[in-house]
Design a protein around this motif. Structure first.
Motif, PDB file in Angstrom:
ATOM      1  N   THR A   2       0.908  -1.235   0.081  1.00  0.00           N
ATOM      2  CA  THR A   2      -0.057   0.054   0.009  1.00  0.00           C
ATOM      3  C   THR A   2       0.920   1.242   0.015  1.00  0.00           C
ATOM      4  O   THR A   2       1.665   1.320   0.700  1.00  0.00           O
ATOM      5  CB  THR A   2      -0.779  -0.001   1.264  1.00  0.00           C
ATOM      6  OG1 THR A   2      -1.700  -1.114   1.315  1.00  0.00           O
ATOM      7  CG2 THR A   2      -2.053   1.226   1.254  1.00  0.00           C
ATOM      8  N   MET A   3       0.431   2.310  -1.008  1.00  0.00           N
ATOM      9  CA  MET A   3       1.299   3.428  -0.973  1.00  0.00           C
ATOM     10  C   MET A   3       0.675   4.288   0.094  1.00  0.00           C
ATOM     11  O   MET A   3      -0.580   4.282   0.355  1.00  0.00           O
ATOM     12  CB  MET A   3       1.277   4.050  -2.460  1.00  0.00           C
ATOM     13  CG  MET A   3       1.798   3.060  -3.530  1.00  0.00           C
ATOM     14  SD  MET A   3       3.637   3.226  -3.365  1.00  0.00           S
ATOM     15  CE  MET A   3       4.098   4.408  -4.579  1.00  0.00           C
ATOM     16  N   LEU A   4       1.427   5.209   0.683  1.00  0.00           N
ATOM     17  CA  LEU A   4       1.060   6.128   1.631  1.00  0.00           C
ATOM     18  C   LEU A   4       0.789   7.473   0.540  1.00  0.00           C
ATOM     19  O   LEU A   4       1.504   7.940  -0.185  1.00  0.00           O
ATOM     20  CB  LEU A   4       2.010   6.536   2.456  1.00  0.00           C
ATOM     21  CG  LEU A   4       1.965   7.650   3.347  1.00  0.00           C
ATOM     22  CD1 LEU A   4       0.657   7.122   4.544  1.00  0.00           C
ATOM     23  CD2 LEU A   4       2.886   7.676   4.469  1.00  0.00           C
ATOM     24  N   LYS A   5      -0.366   8.222   0.875  1.00  0.00           N
ATOM     25  CA  LYS A   5      -0.365   9.372   0.011  1.00  0.00           C
ATOM     26  C   LYS A   5      -0.140  10.613   1.008  1.00  0.00           C
ATOM     27  O   LYS A   5      -0.748  10.443   1.876  1.00  0.00           O
ATOM     28  CB  LYS A   5      -1.954   9.312  -0.506  1.00  0.00           C
ATOM     29  CG  LYS A   5      -2.256   9.003  -2.002  1.00  0.00           C
ATOM     30  CD  LYS A   5      -3.452   9.565  -2.608  1.00  0.00           C
ATOM     31  CE  LYS A   5      -3.701   9.001  -3.650  1.00  0.00           C
ATOM     32  NZ  LYS A   5      -2.464   8.949  -4.945  1.00  0.00           N
ATOM     33  N   ALA A  99       6.236   5.069  -1.403  1.00  0.00           N
ATOM     34  CA  ALA A  99       6.307   3.458  -1.051  1.00  0.00           C
ATOM     35  C   ALA A  99       6.762   3.550   0.639  1.00  0.00           C
ATOM     36  O   ALA A  99       7.580   4.093   0.736  1.00  0.00           O
ATOM     37  CB  ALA A  99       7.185   2.886  -2.157  1.00  0.00           C
ATOM     38  N   PRO A 100       6.132   2.548   0.998  1.00  0.00           N
ATOM     39  CA  PRO A 100       6.953   2.217   2.653  1.00  0.00           C
ATOM     40  C   PRO A 100       8.442   2.256   2.617  1.00  0.00           C
ATOM     41  O   PRO A 100       8.767   2.772   3.444  1.00  0.00           O
ATOM     42  CB  PRO A 100       5.982   0.959   3.145  1.00  0.00           C
ATOM     43  CG  PRO A 100       4.805   0.946   2.200  1.00  0.00           C
ATOM     44  CD  PRO A 100       5.292   1.521   0.927  1.00  0.00           C
ATOM     45  N   GLU A 101       8.900   1.313   1.731  1.00  0.00           N
ATOM     46  CA  GLU A 101      10.350   1.387   1.599  1.00  0.00           C
ATOM     47  C   GLU A 101      11.016   2.600   1.305  1.00  0.00           C
ATOM     48  O   GLU A 101      12.299   2.686   1.469  1.00  0.00           O
ATOM     49  CB  GLU A 101      10.874   0.226   1.010  1.00  0.00           C
ATOM     50  CG  GLU A 101      10.512   0.442  -0.737  1.00  0.00           C
ATOM     51  CD  GLU A 101       9.175  -0.254  -1.114  1.00  0.00           C
ATOM     52  OE1 GLU A 101       8.940  -0.344  -2.409  1.00  0.00           O
ATOM     53  OE2 GLU A 101       8.345  -0.456  -0.328  1.00  0.00           O
ATOM     54  N   ALA A 102      10.576   3.483   1.030  1.00  0.00           N
ATOM     55  CA  ALA A 102      11.036   4.869   0.769  1.00  0.00           C
ATOM     56  C   ALA A 102      11.290   5.768   1.948  1.00  0.00           C
ATOM     57  O   ALA A 102      11.672   6.942   2.042  1.00  0.00           O
ATOM     58  CB  ALA A 102      10.207   5.798  -0.487  1.00  0.00           C
ATOM     59  N   ILE A 103      10.556   5.194   3.081  1.00  0.00           N
ATOM     60  CA  ILE A 103      10.481   5.977   4.334  1.00  0.00           C
ATOM     61  C   ILE A 103      11.702   5.429   5.282  1.00  0.00           C
ATOM     62  O   ILE A 103      11.706   4.285   5.639  1.00  0.00           O
ATOM     63  CB  ILE A 103       9.261   5.814   5.043  1.00  0.00           C
ATOM     64  CG1 ILE A 103       8.016   6.510   4.081  1.00  0.00           C
ATOM     65  CG2 ILE A 103       9.245   6.767   6.462  1.00  0.00           C
ATOM     66  CD1 ILE A 103       6.660   6.347   4.649  1.00  0.00           C
ATOM     67  N   GLU A 104      12.614   6.368   5.852  1.00  0.00           N
ATOM     68  CA  GLU A 104      13.488   6.008   6.704  1.00  0.00           C
ATOM     69  C   GLU A 104      13.093   6.544   7.922  1.00  0.00           C
ATOM     70  O   GLU A 104      12.714   7.669   8.024  1.00  0.00           O
ATOM     71  CB  GLU A 104      14.890   6.464   6.083  1.00  0.00           C
ATOM     72  CG  GLU A 104      16.025   5.762   6.512  1.00  0.00           C
ATOM     73  CD  GLU A 104      17.199   6.390   5.792  1.00  0.00           C
ATOM     74  OE1 GLU A 104      17.962   6.974   6.273  1.00  0.00           O
ATOM     75  OE2 GLU A 104      17.535   5.665   4.628  1.00  0.00           O
ATOM     76  N   SER A 105      13.321   5.825   8.984  1.00  0.00           N
ATOM     77  CA  SER A 105      13.128   6.145  10.456  1.00  0.00           C
ATOM     78  C   SER A 105      13.987   7.281  10.815  1.00  0.00           C
ATOM     79  O   SER A 105      15.244   7.070  10.517  1.00  0.00           O
ATOM     80  CB  SER A 105      12.644   5.089  11.445  1.00  0.00           C
ATOM     81  OG  SER A 105      14.096   4.286  11.490  1.00  0.00           O
ATOM     82  N   ILE A 106      13.666   8.165  11.798  1.00  0.00           N
ATOM     83  CA  ILE A 106      14.851   8.959  12.413  1.00  0.00           C
ATOM     84  C   ILE A 106      14.859   8.379  13.677  1.00  0.00           C
ATOM     85  O   ILE A 106      14.033   8.462  14.500  1.00  0.00           O
ATOM     86  CB  ILE A 106      14.006  10.478  12.724  1.00  0.00           C
ATOM     87  CG1 ILE A 106      13.390  10.986  11.040  1.00  0.00           C
ATOM     88  CG2 ILE A 106      15.076  11.227  13.281  1.00  0.00           C
ATOM     89  CD1 ILE A 106      12.844  12.199  11.218  1.00  0.00           C
ATOM     90  N   ALA A 107      15.951   7.944  13.774  1.00  0.00           N
ATOM     91  CA  ALA A 107      16.442   7.119  15.104  1.00  0.00           C
ATOM     92  C   ALA A 107      17.133   7.973  16.184  1.00  0.00           C
ATOM     93  O   ALA A 107      17.764   7.134  16.918  1.00  0.00           O
ATOM     94  CB  ALA A 107      16.869   5.898  14.735  1.00  0.00           C
ATOM     95  N   SER A 108      17.282   9.104  15.798  1.00  0.00           N
ATOM     96  CA  SER A 108      18.342  10.071  16.444  1.00  0.00           C
ATOM     97  C   SER A 108      17.380  10.804  17.642  1.00  0.00           C
ATOM     98  O   SER A 108      16.364  11.323  17.570  1.00  0.00           O
ATOM     99  CB  SER A 108      19.017  10.963  15.622  1.00  0.00           C
ATOM    100  OG  SER A 108      19.638  11.918  16.344  1.00  0.00           O
ATOM    101  N   ILE A 119      11.355  10.129   7.324  1.00  0.00           N
ATOM    102  CA  ILE A 119      11.672  10.914   5.946  1.00  0.00           C
ATOM    103  C   ILE A 119      11.690  10.090   4.876  1.00  0.00           C
ATOM    104  O   ILE A 119      12.063   9.115   4.667  1.00  0.00           O
ATOM    105  CB  ILE A 119      13.332  11.377   6.187  1.00  0.00           C
ATOM    106  CG1 ILE A 119      13.562  12.214   7.494  1.00  0.00           C
ATOM    107  CG2 ILE A 119      13.693  12.189   5.090  1.00  0.00           C
ATOM    108  CD1 ILE A 119      14.888  12.826   7.726  1.00  0.00           C
ATOM    109  N   ALA A 120      10.886  10.418   4.118  1.00  0.00           N
ATOM    110  CA  ALA A 120      10.573  10.028   2.598  1.00  0.00           C
ATOM    111  C   ALA A 120      11.475  10.347   1.896  1.00  0.00           C
ATOM    112  O   ALA A 120      11.777  11.693   1.648  1.00  0.00           O
ATOM    113  CB  ALA A 120       9.251  10.364   2.297  1.00  0.00           C
ATOM    114  N   LYS A 121      12.263   9.422   0.974  1.00  0.00           N
ATOM    115  CA  LYS A 121      13.307   9.743   0.039  1.00  0.00           C
ATOM    116  C   LYS A 121      12.559   9.466  -1.437  1.00  0.00           C
ATOM    117  O   LYS A 121      12.277   8.448  -1.736  1.00  0.00           O
ATOM    118  CB  LYS A 121      14.386   9.006   0.147  1.00  0.00           C
ATOM    119  CG  LYS A 121      15.194   9.412   1.410  1.00  0.00           C
ATOM    120  CD  LYS A 121      16.548   8.660   1.634  1.00  0.00           C
ATOM    121  CE  LYS A 121      16.279   6.923   1.860  1.00  0.00           C
ATOM    122  NZ  LYS A 121      17.466   6.399   2.172  1.00  0.00           N
ATOM    123  N   ILE A 122      12.103  10.634  -2.107  1.00  0.00           N
ATOM    124  CA  ILE A 122      11.426  10.503  -3.442  1.00  0.00           C
ATOM    125  C   ILE A 122      12.142  11.424  -4.504  1.00  0.00           C
ATOM    126  O   ILE A 122      12.217  12.525  -4.266  1.00  0.00           O
ATOM    127  CB  ILE A 122       9.997  10.669  -3.237  1.00  0.00           C
ATOM    128  CG1 ILE A 122       9.409  10.040  -2.049  1.00  0.00           C
ATOM    129  CG2 ILE A 122       9.392  10.568  -4.390  1.00  0.00           C
ATOM    130  CD1 ILE A 122       8.200  10.777  -1.420  1.00  0.00           C
TER     131      ILE A 122
END
Length: 141
Positions: A2-5, A99-108, A119-122
């Motif tokens: 599922t894509m996030l809009k 796409a869910p895999e384009a989102i990186e969590s902020i673990a800082s 953060i979404a990288k597109i």
């Protein structure tokens, strides 16, 4: 999968995003009625189609400094549970599928991470995803 809009918008040079399911509308900035004793980031209330909505200056809430309102300034009207709230942003960009895999969590711990969902990288863009629930809780405390 599922894509996030998301609705992408700018605060200064950075891009941010909110889940489109939580966005009711995007409005031009109009007359805001000040509210006494409100925190500095609460700009006041607006009457939108017969409904009074509190308006939060998102730059101020996120400690990003002040900006002058321009032709591009918008109020994003959001809804979470029964709470409707407007967020003032410098400009809205577009609606994007993420796409869910384009989102990186902020673990800082460097970031006030409760507001940030990752953060979404597109296509070369970095879009900071905001958590509406945490923003609204912080705004209504």
């Amino acid at each position: 999968m599922t894509m996030l809009k998301i609705v992408a918008f700018k605060l200064g040079e950075e891009e941010y995003g909110l889940d489109i399911d939580q966005v009711l509308s995007i409005e031009r900035i109009e007359h805001i009625t000040r509210v006494p004793n409100a925190p500095p980031f609460v700009k006041g209330v607006i009457n939108l189609r017969g409904k009074v909505n509190p308006v939060i200056d998102l730059r101020s809430k996120l400690n990003l400094g002040q900006a002058d309102y321009t032709e591009n300034t918008r109020v994003i009207i959001t809804k979470y549970d029964e709470i409707e709230l407007g967020f003032i942003v410098d400009q809205t960009s577009d609606v994007i599928d993420v796409a869910p895999e384009a989102i990186e969590s902020i673990a800082s711990s460097v970031f006030e991470s409760s507001y940030f969902g990752g953060i979404a990288k597109i296509e070369g863009r970095l879009i900071i995803l905001l958590k509406l629930a945490e923003l609204i809780v912080a705004a209504t405390d």
